[in-house]
Design a protein around this motif. Structure first.
Motif, PDB file in Angstrom:
ATOM      1  N   VAL A   5       0.871  -1.173   0.000  1.00 48.72           N
ATOM      2  CA  VAL A   5       0.000   0.000   0.000  1.00 48.72           C
ATOM      3  C   VAL A   5       0.911   1.227   0.000  1.00 48.72           C
ATOM      4  N   VAL A   6       0.815   2.038  -1.037  1.00 43.66           N
ATOM      5  CA  VAL A   6       1.725   3.179  -1.180  1.00 43.66           C
ATOM      6  C   VAL A   6       0.998   4.456  -0.764  1.00 43.66           C
ATOM      7  N   GLY A   7       1.395   5.007   0.404  1.00 47.35           N
ATOM      8  CA  GLY A   7       0.714   6.178   0.988  1.00 47.35           C
ATOM      9  C   GLY A   7      -0.044   5.714   2.215  1.00 47.35           C
ATOM     10  N   VAL A  11      -6.760   6.652   4.127  1.00 46.59           N
ATOM     11  CA  VAL A  11      -7.170   5.529   3.276  1.00 46.59           C
ATOM     12  C   VAL A  11      -6.111   4.434   3.264  1.00 46.59           C
ATOM     13  N   GLY A  12      -4.854   4.818   3.060  1.00 41.64           N
ATOM     14  CA  GLY A  12      -3.805   3.811   2.933  1.00 41.64           C
ATOM     15  C   GLY A  12      -3.600   3.014   4.208  1.00 41.64           C
ATOM     16  N   LEU A  13      -3.491   3.721   5.339  1.00 44.16           N
ATOM     17  CA  LEU A  13      -3.224   2.993   6.587  1.00 44.16           C
ATOM     18  C   LEU A  13      -4.426   2.138   6.980  1.00 44.16           C
ATOM     19  N   CYS A  28       3.174  -1.420   4.136  1.00 42.58           N
ATOM     20  CA  CYS A  28       2.763  -0.036   3.887  1.00 42.58           C
ATOM     21  C   CYS A  28       4.001   0.794   3.588  1.00 42.58           C
ATOM     22  N   VAL A  29       3.907   1.626   2.563  1.00 46.30           N
ATOM     23  CA  VAL A  29       5.052   2.442   2.150  1.00 46.30           C
ATOM     24  C   VAL A  29       4.676   3.914   2.267  1.00 46.30           C
ATOM     25  N   ASP A  30       5.606   4.719   2.778  1.00 45.25           N
ATOM     26  CA  ASP A  30       5.368   6.165   2.771  1.00 45.25           C
ATOM     27  C   ASP A  30       6.701   6.878   2.559  1.00 45.25           C
ATOM     28  N   VAL A  31       6.597   8.157   2.168  1.00 52.24           N
ATOM     29  CA  VAL A  31       7.812   8.953   1.981  1.00 52.24           C
ATOM     30  C   VAL A  31       8.133   9.772   3.231  1.00 52.24           C
ATOM     31  N   GLU A  34       8.608  10.619   9.564  1.00 51.86           N
ATOM     32  CA  GLU A  34       7.872  10.756  10.839  1.00 51.86           C
ATOM     33  C   GLU A  34       6.677   9.808  10.856  1.00 51.86           C
ATOM     34  N   ARG A  35       5.977   9.756   9.725  1.00 54.89           N
ATOM     35  CA  ARG A  35       4.793   8.903   9.631  1.00 54.89           C
ATOM     36  C   ARG A  35       5.187   7.428   9.810  1.00 54.89           C
ATOM     37  N   ILE A  36       6.290   7.053   9.169  1.00 52.54           N
ATOM     38  CA  ILE A  36       6.730   5.652   9.256  1.00 52.54           C
ATOM     39  C   ILE A  36       7.064   5.315  10.713  1.00 52.54           C
ATOM     40  N   VAL A  84      -2.167   7.604  -2.331  1.00 54.18           N
ATOM     41  CA  VAL A  84      -1.620   8.926  -2.012  1.00 54.18           C
ATOM     42  C   VAL A  84      -2.708   9.983  -2.220  1.00 54.18           C
ATOM     43  N   GLY A  85      -2.433  11.196  -1.774  1.00 52.10           N
ATOM     44  CA  GLY A  85      -3.432  12.260  -1.855  1.00 52.10           C
ATOM     45  C   GLY A  85      -3.648  12.755  -3.284  1.00 52.10           C
ATOM     46  N   THR A  86      -4.871  13.264  -3.520  1.00 52.04           N
ATOM     47  CA  THR A  86      -5.184  13.888  -4.821  1.00 52.04           C
ATOM     48  C   THR A  86      -5.832  15.249  -4.535  1.00 52.04           C
ATOM     49  N   PRO A  87      -4.994  16.219  -4.095  1.00 55.85           N
ATOM     50  CA  PRO A  87      -5.578  17.512  -3.682  1.00 55.85           C
ATOM     51  C   PRO A  87      -6.121  18.310  -4.860  1.00 55.85           C
ATOM     52  N   VAL A 120      -5.253   1.686  -8.388  1.00 59.04           N
ATOM     53  CA  VAL A 120      -5.440   3.047  -7.873  1.00 59.04           C
ATOM     54  C   VAL A 120      -6.610   3.029  -6.896  1.00 59.04           C
ATOM     55  N   LYS A 121      -6.351   3.410  -5.659  1.00 62.05           N
ATOM     56  CA  LYS A 121      -7.421   3.553  -4.662  1.00 62.05           C
ATOM     57  C   LYS A 121      -7.677   5.037  -4.373  1.00 62.05           C
ATOM     58  N   SER A 122      -6.689   5.877  -4.668  1.00 65.66           N
ATOM     59  CA  SER A 122      -6.914   7.321  -4.545  1.00 65.66           C
ATOM     60  C   SER A 122      -8.103   7.692  -5.435  1.00 65.66           C
ATOM     61  N   PHE A 156     -14.625   4.095  -0.034  1.00 65.26           N
ATOM     62  CA  PHE A 156     -15.797   4.838   0.431  1.00 65.26           C
ATOM     63  C   PHE A 156     -15.807   5.043   1.938  1.00 65.26           C
ATOM     64  N   LEU A 157     -14.691   4.731   2.613  1.00 68.78           N
ATOM     65  CA  LEU A 157     -14.705   4.830   4.078  1.00 68.78           C
ATOM     66  C   LEU A 157     -14.964   6.266   4.536  1.00 68.78           C
ATOM     67  N   ARG A 158     -15.574   6.382   5.700  1.00 63.24           N
ATOM     68  CA  ARG A 158     -15.825   7.706   6.306  1.00 63.24           C
ATOM     69  C   ARG A 158     -14.862   7.904   7.460  1.00 63.24           C
ATOM     70  N   GLY A 275     -14.002  18.943   4.857  1.00 67.40           N
ATOM     71  CA  GLY A 275     -13.218  17.708   4.898  1.00 67.40           C
ATOM     72  C   GLY A 275     -12.351  17.547   3.673  1.00 67.40           C
ATOM     73  N   SER A 276     -11.670  16.418   3.638  1.00 65.82           N
ATOM     74  CA  SER A 276     -10.665  16.218   2.589  1.00 65.82           C
ATOM     75  C   SER A 276     -11.284  15.689   1.312  1.00 65.82           C
ATOM     76  N   CYS A 277     -12.579  15.364   1.317  1.00 65.50           N
ATOM     77  CA  CYS A 277     -13.143  14.695   0.134  1.00 65.50           C
ATOM     78  C   CYS A 277     -14.204  15.499  -0.602  1.00 65.50           C
ATOM     79  N   PRO A 279     -15.459  18.649  -0.778  1.00 68.40           N
ATOM     80  CA  PRO A 279     -15.172  19.874  -1.532  1.00 68.40           C
ATOM     81  C   PRO A 279     -14.242  19.634  -2.730  1.00 68.40           C
ATOM     82  N   LYS A 280     -13.198  18.858  -2.503  1.00 67.00           N
ATOM     83  CA  LYS A 280     -12.238  18.698  -3.611  1.00 67.00           C
ATOM     84  C   LYS A 280     -12.800  17.784  -4.702  1.00 67.00           C
ATOM     85  N   ASP A 281     -13.605  16.805  -4.313  1.00 57.86           N
ATOM     86  CA  ASP A 281     -14.147  15.901  -5.327  1.00 57.86           C
ATOM     87  C   ASP A 281     -15.199  16.593  -6.193  1.00 57.86           C
TER      88      ASP A 281
HETATM   89  P1  NAD Z   1      -3.468  11.735   3.069  1.00 54.21           P
HETATM   90  O1  NAD Z   1      -3.076  13.036   2.519  1.00 54.21           O
HETATM   91  O2  NAD Z   1      -4.004  11.624   4.465  1.00 54.21           O
HETATM   92  O3  NAD Z   1      -2.255  10.714   2.957  1.00 54.21           O
HETATM   93  C1  NAD Z   1      -1.475  10.551   1.818  1.00 54.21           C
HETATM   94  C2  NAD Z   1      -0.185   9.862   2.223  1.00 54.21           C
HETATM   95  O4  NAD Z   1       0.557   9.538   1.043  1.00 54.21           O
HETATM   96  C3  NAD Z   1       0.740  10.707   3.096  1.00 54.21           C
HETATM   97  O5  NAD Z   1       1.131   9.954   4.217  1.00 54.21           O
HETATM   98  C4  NAD Z   1       1.949  10.984   2.176  1.00 54.21           C
HETATM   99  O6  NAD Z   1       3.159  11.115   2.900  1.00 54.21           O
HETATM  100  C5  NAD Z   1       1.937   9.755   1.301  1.00 54.21           C
HETATM  101  N1  NAD Z   1       2.630   9.880   0.016  1.00 54.21           N
HETATM  102  C6  NAD Z   1       2.559  10.894  -0.867  1.00 54.21           C
HETATM  103  N2  NAD Z   1       3.316  10.611  -1.944  1.00 54.21           N
HETATM  104  C7  NAD Z   1       3.854   9.379  -1.755  1.00 54.21           C
HETATM  105  C8  NAD Z   1       4.706   8.531  -2.509  1.00 54.21           C
HETATM  106  N3  NAD Z   1       5.169   8.890  -3.716  1.00 54.21           N
HETATM  107  N4  NAD Z   1       5.054   7.346  -1.990  1.00 54.21           N
HETATM  108  C9  NAD Z   1       4.612   6.964  -0.767  1.00 54.21           C
HETATM  109  N5  NAD Z   1       3.797   7.727  -0.010  1.00 54.21           N
HETATM  110  C10 NAD Z   1       3.422   8.919  -0.496  1.00 54.21           C
HETATM  111  O7  NAD Z   1      -4.557  11.155   2.057  1.00 54.21           O
HETATM  112  P2  NAD Z   1      -5.958  10.407   2.355  1.00 54.21           P
HETATM  113  O8  NAD Z   1      -6.885  11.312   3.070  1.00 54.21           O
HETATM  114  O9  NAD Z   1      -5.695   9.050   2.853  1.00 54.21           O
HETATM  115  O10 NAD Z   1      -6.484  10.299   0.849  1.00 54.21           O
HETATM  116  C11 NAD Z   1      -5.842   9.499  -0.110  1.00 54.21           C
HETATM  117  C12 NAD Z   1      -6.764   9.369  -1.311  1.00 54.21           C
HETATM  118  O11 NAD Z   1      -7.966   8.671  -0.919  1.00 54.21           O
HETATM  119  C13 NAD Z   1      -7.230  10.693  -1.901  1.00 54.21           C
HETATM  120  O12 NAD Z   1      -7.359  10.559  -3.281  1.00 54.21           O
HETATM  121  C14 NAD Z   1      -8.597  10.888  -1.259  1.00 54.21           C
HETATM  122  O13 NAD Z   1      -9.436  11.708  -2.054  1.00 54.21           O
HETATM  123  C15 NAD Z   1      -9.113   9.471  -1.219  1.00 54.21           C
HETATM  124  N6  NAD Z   1     -10.114   9.199  -0.186  1.00 54.21           N
HETATM  125  C16 NAD Z   1      -9.968   9.755   1.064  1.00 54.21           C
HETATM  126  C17 NAD Z   1     -10.912   9.462   2.037  1.00 54.21           C
HETATM  127  C18 NAD Z   1     -10.803  10.088   3.418  1.00 54.21           C
HETATM  128  O14 NAD Z   1     -11.767   9.971   4.196  1.00 54.21           O
HETATM  129  N7  NAD Z   1      -9.697  10.706   3.787  1.00 54.21           N
HETATM  130  C19 NAD Z   1     -11.986   8.599   1.765  1.00 54.21           C
HETATM  131  C20 NAD Z   1     -12.067   8.028   0.499  1.00 54.21           C
HETATM  132  C21 NAD Z   1     -11.128   8.338  -0.474  1.00 54.21           C
END
Ligand code: NAD
Length: 458
Positions: A5-7, A11-13, A28-31, A34-36, A84-87, A120-122, A156-158, A275-277, A279-281
C-alpha cells in the motif's frame, strides 16, 4: 495474498490494517519518515477510532510492516495499491502524487520479472487510471499493460468510522483493465461479504465522484431550505426536514418498522460540508465536466451554496453584536465534522477567516484538537484553548461550527455568566435541547431569528 500500500494516510493505513486483519500480508510504504516511525510504534498519525488497536495487533502478528523501501515492497507483493493524496489543483485535480507513486512502482516493476497488479485507490477523475497512471507505469517499467495488471478500486470509508467501513463495506467497486486483473482483485476481496461491482476502470472512477457529489448536493439542498426558512416567519428547517425525512422513499417502512437510512443524515441544515473529500471531489468533477464542454449546473450551485454558509453564520453573529470589530468570539469546533481531528476545508476555519477579517479576535475549542498546527497556518487567526471554559470566558459570542455532542453537554448555566455577552449562535443546530439560563440568547439556523437583540441584555 501479499499486498503493498503506497501512501499511509486515512485511506492507505486503514486499508493496509484492514487487509492485514483479513489475513493478507501487507507492507505499507510512505515517503514521510515521521509517519513511518509513528506507525511502526503502533500509533496512527491521525485520530481514527479502533485503528491503533488493530494496527498494534497486525504488527504483533507479523502481518503488517511499514517502510520507505518501495522497490522491495513491490518486489515482494502481488498487488500494489496507490493511496496517495489527490488535492485540488489549479485546474481540477492535482495528480502529481499519484503520477509519482505510479512512476516509482513502474521503476520497481522493471526489476522484477513477475506479474504484479497496480491498483489506484486514490480518488481520481475518469480516464486517469488508464491515462496518467498506465503511461507512468509503462514508461518507468518498460512493460506494456497486460504484463502488469491495472485496477481502480475507489474507497468509500468515512473518517471517524474508517475501520468499520473498511472491514464491513457497503460495497466494493473494482474496475479492471483485463480479466486477469479482475481475477486477482476478486481473490483479494473474497472474504468480504457485500455487493461487489466488477466493471471498467472509468466506471469505477466515476462511481466515487457521483457518490460524493450526491452527498454534497443533499447538504447544499438542505442549506438552501434553511436559508428559505430563515426568510419565512413561522418555519423551522429542522421541522421541515424531519417532515421530508418521512418520505417512504427516504425512510422506507419494512415489516411495519421505519428504517432510517444513513443518507437521511445528509438532508439536514448546517454550516456546510468540508473535509478532505467532498469539496475537492465536487470541484474535480466540475473541472472535468468543463474540460468536456459540459456546464455542471447542479454542482456549480452546490458549491455556491456551500461557500456562502460560513459567511451567513458570521453575518448572524455580526447582526446580533452590531459589529465584529473588537469582538471576542469563541468557536466551538474546528474539525469538519464530529469524530475526527481532520480540519481540511473545515467550515469552522472558513468562518474563522470571515470573523477575523471583520476585526474579531477568536478563541476555539475542539475535543480532539488541542494545538494549532506547527506550520503556523493559524497564527494570528485564532487561539486554540484547552477547554470550553477557557474559550468562552470573556467572549462576546460563541459560534458552534462542529456538531460535537460534547457541546450540548456543557454546563451552560455556569458558562454563560462567564461570557461578556451570553450569545450562542448554533451553526449546526446541535444545541437545541440545551436549557439556557434566562439571560442567554441562543440562535439556531433555519428560522427567522426572534427580534430580541443582545443590546437588550446589556
Ligand atoms: P493523506 O493526505 O491523508 O495521505 C497521503 C499519504 O501519502 C501521506 O502519508 C503521504 O506522505 C503519502 N505519500 C505521498 N506521496 C507518496 C509517494 N510517492 N510514496 C509513498 N507515499 C506517499 O490522504 P488520504 O486522506 O488518505 O487520501 C488518499 C486518497 O484517498 C485521496 O485521493 C482521497 O481523495 C481518497 N479518499 C480519502 C478518504 C478520506 O476519508 N480521507 C476517503 C475516500 C477516499
Amino acid at each position: 495474498m501479499k499486498v503493498a500500500v503506497v501512501g499511509t494516510g486515512y485511506v492507505g493505513l486503514t486499508s493496509g490494517v484492514g487487509f492485514a486483519s483479513r489475513g493478507h500480508d501487507v507492507v505499507c510504504v510512505d515517503v514521510s519518515p515521521e509517519r513511518i516511525a509513528t506507525i511502526r510504534a503502533g500509533r496512527a498519525p491521525f485520530h481514527e477510532p479502533g485503528l491503533p488497536e488493530l494496527l498494534q495487533k497486525v504488527i504483533a502478528e507479523g502481518r503488517l510492516r511499514v517502510t520507505d523501501d518501495l522497490r522491495r515492497a513491490i518486489a515482494e507483493c502481488e498487488v500494489a495499491f496507490i493511496t496517495v493524496g489527490t488535492p485540488d489543483g489549479e485546474h481540477g485535480i492535482d495528480l502529481r502524487y499519484v503520477e509519482r507513486a505510479a512512476e516509482d512502482i513502474g521503476l520497481a516493476l522493471r526489476e522484477t520479472g513477475e506479474y504484479r497488479v497496480v491498483v489506484v485507490k486514490s480518488t481520481v477523475v475518469p480516464g486517469t487510471t488508464d491515462g496518467v497512471v498506465r503511461r507512468a507505469v509503462e514508461r518507468a517499467s518498460g512493460k506494456p499493460v497486460g504484463e502488469f495488471g491495472l485496477g481502480m478500486n475507489p474507497e468509500f470509508l468515512r473518517e471517524g468510522a474508517a475501520v468499520d467501513d473498511f472491514l464491513q463495506p457497503d460495497r466494493i467497486v473494482v474496475g479492471s483493465w483485463d480479466s486477469r486483473t479482475e481475477a486477482v482483485l476478486a481473490a483479494l476481496y473474497e472474504s468480504f461479504d457485500c455487493p461487489k461491482v466488477f466493471t471498467t476502470l472509468r466506471n469505477a472512477e466515476m462511481v466515487k465522484y457521483a457518490s460524493n457529489s450526491l452527498l454534497a448536493t443533499l447538504v447544499s439542498f438542505s442549506n438552501e431550505v434553511a436559508a428559505l426558512c430563515e426568510a419565512t416567519p413561522d418555519t423551522d428547517v429542522d421541522v421541515v426536514l424531519r417532515g421530508v425525512h418521512l418520505d417512504r422513499r427516504l425512510a422506507p417502512i419494512v415489516n411495519g418498522q421505519r428504517v432510517r437510512p444513513g443518507i437521511v443524515d445528509f438532508v439536514w441544515a448546517g454550516a456546510g460540508f468540508g473535509g478532505s473529500c467532498l469539496p475537492k471531489d465536487v470541484n474535480a468533477l466540475r473541472a472535468y465536466a468543463r474540460e468536456r464542454g459540459i456546464t455542471p449546473h447542479v454542482l456549480d450551485a452546490v458549491v455556491a451554496v456551500n461557500s456562502s454558509r460560513p459567511a451567513q453564520l458570521c453575518a448572524l453573529v455580526e447582526r446580533e453584536l452590531g459589529t465584529l470589530a473588537g469582538a471576542r468570539i469563541a468557536l466551538l469546533g474546528l474539525a469538519f465534522k464530529p469524530g475526527t481531528d481532520d480540519v481540511r476545508d473545515s467550515p469552522a476555519l472558513a468562518a474563522a477567516r470571515v470573523l477575523a477579517a471583520g476585526g474579531a479576535s477568536l478563541t476555539a475549542v475542539d475535543p480532539l484538537i488541542r494545538h494549532a498546527p506547527s506550520d503556523g497556518s493559524w497564527d494570528g487567526l485564532l487561539t486554540v484553548c484547552e477547554s470550553a471554559t477557557e474559550a468562552l470566558a470573556g467572549a462576546d459570542a460563541a459560534l458552534v461550527t462542529t456538531a460535537w455532542p460534547e457541546f450540548a453537554e456543557l454546563d451552560w448555566k455556569s458558562l454563560c455568566p462567564t461570557m461578556r455577552r451570553p450569545l450562542v449562535v448554533d451553526g449546526r443546530n446541535a444545541l437545541r435541547g440545551v436549557e439556557w439560563p434566562a439571560d442567554a440568547r441562543y440562535l439556531g439556523i433555519g428560522r427567522v431569528p426572534d427580534p430580541g437583540s443582545i443590546e437588550a441584555l446589556a
